[in-house]
Scaffold this motif. Structure first.
Motif, PDB file in Angstrom:
ATOM      1  N   UNK A 122       0.829  -1.211   0.000  1.00 57.55           N
ATOM      2  CA  UNK A 122       0.000   0.000   0.000  1.00 57.55           C
ATOM      3  C   UNK A 122       0.861   1.257   0.000  1.00 57.55           C
ATOM      4  N   UNK A 123       1.914   1.236   0.781  1.00 58.46           N
ATOM      5  CA  UNK A 123       2.805   2.404   0.854  1.00 58.46           C
ATOM      6  C   UNK A 123       3.473   2.639  -0.504  1.00 58.46           C
ATOM      7  N   UNK A 124       3.888   1.566  -1.158  1.00 58.24           N
ATOM      8  CA  UNK A 124       4.505   1.692  -2.487  1.00 58.24           C
ATOM      9  C   UNK A 124       3.502   2.274  -3.484  1.00 58.24           C
ATOM     10  N   UNK A 125       2.242   1.860  -3.356  1.00 55.60           N
ATOM     11  CA  UNK A 125       1.200   2.394  -4.241  1.00 55.60           C
ATOM     12  C   UNK A 125       0.948   3.876  -3.972  1.00 55.60           C
ATOM     13  N   UNK A 126       0.956   4.268  -2.694  1.00 57.29           N
ATOM     14  CA  UNK A 126       0.748   5.683  -2.356  1.00 57.29           C
ATOM     15  C   UNK A 126       1.855   6.555  -2.946  1.00 57.29           C
ATOM     16  N   UNK A 127       3.071   6.049  -2.902  1.00 60.66           N
ATOM     17  CA  UNK A 127       4.205   6.797  -3.463  1.00 60.66           C
ATOM     18  C   UNK A 127       4.086   6.877  -4.983  1.00 60.66           C
ATOM     19  N   UNK A 128       3.766   5.751  -5.592  1.00 59.37           N
ATOM     20  CA  UNK A 128       3.698   5.681  -7.055  1.00 59.37           C
ATOM     21  C   UNK A 128       2.591   6.559  -7.610  1.00 59.37           C
ATOM     22  N   UNK A 129       1.461   6.602  -6.904  1.00 60.81           N
ATOM     23  CA  UNK A 129       0.297   7.301  -7.436  1.00 60.81           C
ATOM     24  C   UNK A 129       0.487   8.819  -7.447  1.00 60.81           C
ATOM     25  N   UNK A 130       1.428   9.300  -6.658  1.00 61.51           N
ATOM     26  CA  UNK A 130       1.687  10.740  -6.601  1.00 61.51           C
ATOM     27  C   UNK A 130       2.980  11.128  -7.331  1.00 61.51           C
ATOM     28  N   UNK A 131       3.463  10.245  -8.201  1.00 61.87           N
ATOM     29  CA  UNK A 131       4.769  10.425  -8.838  1.00 61.87           C
ATOM     30  C   UNK A 131       4.891  11.761  -9.582  1.00 61.87           C
ATOM     31  N   UNK A 132       3.847  12.171 -10.284  1.00 59.50           N
ATOM     32  CA  UNK A 132       3.932  13.352 -11.135  1.00 59.50           C
ATOM     33  C   UNK A 132       3.191  14.565 -10.566  1.00 59.50           C
ATOM     34  N   UNK A 133       3.014  14.585  -9.256  1.00 54.49           N
ATOM     35  CA  UNK A 133       2.271  15.681  -8.626  1.00 54.49           C
ATOM     36  C   UNK A 133       2.862  17.051  -8.973  1.00 54.49           C
ATOM     37  N   UNK A 134       4.185  17.174  -8.910  1.00 54.90           N
ATOM     38  CA  UNK A 134       4.837  18.466  -9.190  1.00 54.90           C
ATOM     39  C   UNK A 134       4.556  18.938 -10.614  1.00 54.90           C
ATOM     40  N   UNK A 135       4.586  18.020 -11.552  1.00 55.41           N
ATOM     41  CA  UNK A 135       4.329  18.382 -12.944  1.00 55.41           C
ATOM     42  C   UNK A 135       2.884  18.848 -13.114  1.00 55.41           C
ATOM     43  N   UNK A 136       1.958  18.152 -12.436  1.00 57.18           N
ATOM     44  CA  UNK A 136       0.547  18.562 -12.493  1.00 57.18           C
ATOM     45  C   UNK A 136       0.358  19.953 -11.882  1.00 57.18           C
ATOM     46  N   UNK A 137       0.992  20.187 -10.763  1.00 57.93           N
ATOM     47  CA  UNK A 137       0.860  21.493 -10.106  1.00 57.93           C
ATOM     48  C   UNK A 137       1.389  22.610 -11.001  1.00 57.93           C
ATOM     49  N   UNK A 138       2.515  22.344 -11.659  1.00 58.13           N
ATOM     50  CA  UNK A 138       3.091  23.359 -12.542  1.00 58.13           C
ATOM     51  C   UNK A 138       2.170  23.632 -13.737  1.00 58.13           C
ATOM     52  N   UNK A 139       1.623  22.581 -14.312  1.00 54.49           N
ATOM     53  CA  UNK A 139       0.697  22.761 -15.438  1.00 54.49           C
ATOM     54  C   UNK A 139      -0.525  23.563 -15.003  1.00 54.49           C
ATOM     55  N   UNK A 140      -1.038  23.240 -13.810  1.00 46.79           N
ATOM     56  CA  UNK A 140      -2.222  23.925 -13.297  1.00 46.79           C
ATOM     57  C   UNK A 140      -1.979  25.425 -13.205  1.00 46.79           C
ATOM     58  N   UNK A 141      -0.805  25.790 -12.712  1.00 46.59           N
ATOM     59  CA  UNK A 141      -0.472  27.209 -12.558  1.00 46.59           C
ATOM     60  C   UNK A 141      -0.236  27.879 -13.917  1.00 46.59           C
ATOM     61  N   UNK A 142       0.506  27.192 -14.787  1.00 45.96           N
ATOM     62  CA  UNK A 142       0.868  27.801 -16.058  1.00 45.96           C
ATOM     63  C   UNK A 142      -0.320  27.999 -16.995  1.00 45.96           C
ATOM     64  N   UNK A 143      -1.335  27.149 -16.889  1.00 44.65           N
ATOM     65  CA  UNK A 143      -2.493  27.325 -17.770  1.00 44.65           C
ATOM     66  C   UNK A 143      -3.534  28.265 -17.163  1.00 44.65           C
TER      67      UNK A 143
END
Length: 422
Positions: A122-143
């Protein structure tokens, strides 16, 4: 009296990139998004929860398009005076995350709880599922998409899970929850249904060669009159419970001979598809001159009728391993999805294995036979193939001279005069 003049940036030439950068900087420095919410304190709320993306995959242009549309509605409601708290979210449930983790760790579902604890998995899944959070946050701001990323709802949080169960409980108490069935893609390897998102993952689809069969379904009350139905999934034939025709399609009853057993017989199929099974030149051959095994098989159209005239006719079960207990069976019905683009214009209908099949069967009170288990193997009722995987792709190794279940079904139907073309 304030005589100060508000100064706006002047651009000597049009540069959308520069303008976008300046506006985003202004919004960030002045905290405009927060102000647009706080200044409406006490106003009628317009509640918005984002349909959450999954942060274990990279964003694409379709996310930008859909978020731009979402943003338009929230900004419009803000301009109309509503207080619009926009809550972001993360979708953290789903097969792609699990498969990604298992591939990364070199394990399968069988290893969970053995070589790896459930907690570690479960812990490995929690880490994996948030792998690209920073990229999503940056896209959210830039658009320029205004949404509260600091306080998102996350679907693996207990608070979220509990709220879902609470809502289900309330729906149940109001008598609005019922047990039903839907047909959906299913992965025997993973032991779970598959979403449309999962089916669109890279590598999901590939070209394969499969055995197809035009099966012969003997019309009840006759000895030699058959409905012809084409299928690309012979393994579903034991679960057949209906044949579906198009109400306005014209069908032909044809006198001919079976190409495998050479037995004289009549077959029914869509007239517009006869050319796939009968060479026009063979219509000139005399039926009485046919010699068993001859390459050119004569035929003669005896009758033509619309599909509506076939509705309600009954036929003998093709592969009688089990009987449905949840409705009628082995009857010709009509459906709006039947075409004359391929096949025979008559659709082999197994409600357990097709969304259209399930829908039309339910409309006509037709029952179902689910003779394949969740591991992709035939159930014990299918005595000829009990316990066998319906597709050879599920086998780790193929025995010498192995014949797939589809091929063996084809052979069986040929020998029983129940196959017209394989």
């Amino acid at each position: 009296m304030d005589t100060s003049v508000k100064k706006y940036t002047e651009y000597s030439q049009l540069s959308l990139t520069t303008m976008a950068t300046d506006i985003l900087r202004f919004w960030k420095e002045e905290d405009i998004f927060r102000k647009s919410v706080d200044q409406r304190e006490g106003a009628t709320p317009f509640v918005f929860y984002e349909g959450p993306p999954s942060a274990n995959g990279l964003p694409g242009i379709h996310h930008v398009m859909s978020r731009a549309i979402k943003d338009i509605f929230c900004r419009y409601k803000t301009l109309k005076g509503y207080q619009v708290r926009r809550k972001a979210g993360w979708d953290t449930h789903g097969l792609p995350v699990e498969l990604s983790v298992e591939k990364k760790l070199g394990i399968t579902k069988e290893d969970i709880g053995k070589s790896l604890s459930v907690e570690e998995y479960n812990e490995a899944c929690r880490t994996e599922v948030m792998r690209y959070t920073d990229i999503w946050n940056r896209l959210t701001e830039e658009m320029g998409y205004w949404v509260d990323m600091e306080h998102p709802y996350v679907t693996y949080d207990n608070t979220y899970i509990e709220s879902v169960w609470y809502l289900l409980s309330e729906i149940y108490k109001k008598g609005l929850l019922y047990k039903g069935y839907t047909i959906q893609p299913f992965s025997p390897a993973a032991g779970t249904g598959l979403s449309s998102h999962e089916l669109n993952q890279p590598g999901t689809y590939k070209d394969v060669k499969d055995t197809t069969i035009v099966a012969q379904f003997l019309r009840e009350g006759t000895q030699d009159e058959f409905f012809l139905a084409w299928t690309t999934t012979p393994w579903t034939l034991p679960s057949n419970t209906a044949l579906t025709v198009g109400k306005n399609i014209i069908y032909a009853k044809v006198q001919t001979f079976n190409p495998y057993t050479h037995a004289p017989q009549k077959v029914i199929l869509a007239k517009d598809l006869m050319h796939k099974y009968f060479a026009p030149k063979n219509a000139e051959l005399l039926l009485e001159d046919y010699v068993a095994g001859a390459k050119d098989i004569p035929y003669k159209i005896l009758e033509e009728m619309p599909g509506a005239a076939l509705e309600g006719l009954r036929y003998h079960q093709l592969m009688p391993y089990a009987q449905p207990v949840d409705g009628d069976a082995f009857r010709v019905i009509t459906g709006d999805f039947v075409t004359t683009e391929d096949g025979t214009g008559i659709v082999h209908t197994a409600p357990s294995f097709g969304a259209d099949d399930f829908r039309v069967a339910k409309q006509h009170g037709i029952g179902s036979l689910t003779l394949v288990d969740r591991q992709g193997r035939f159930t014990s009722e299918v005595t000829d193939y009990a316990g066998e995987y319906v597709k050879e792709q599920y086998l780790d190794t193929l025995p010498p001279d192995y014949k797939s279940v589809d091929v063996r079904i084809a052979i069986k139907l040929k020998e029983e005069n129940r196959a017209f073309k394989v």
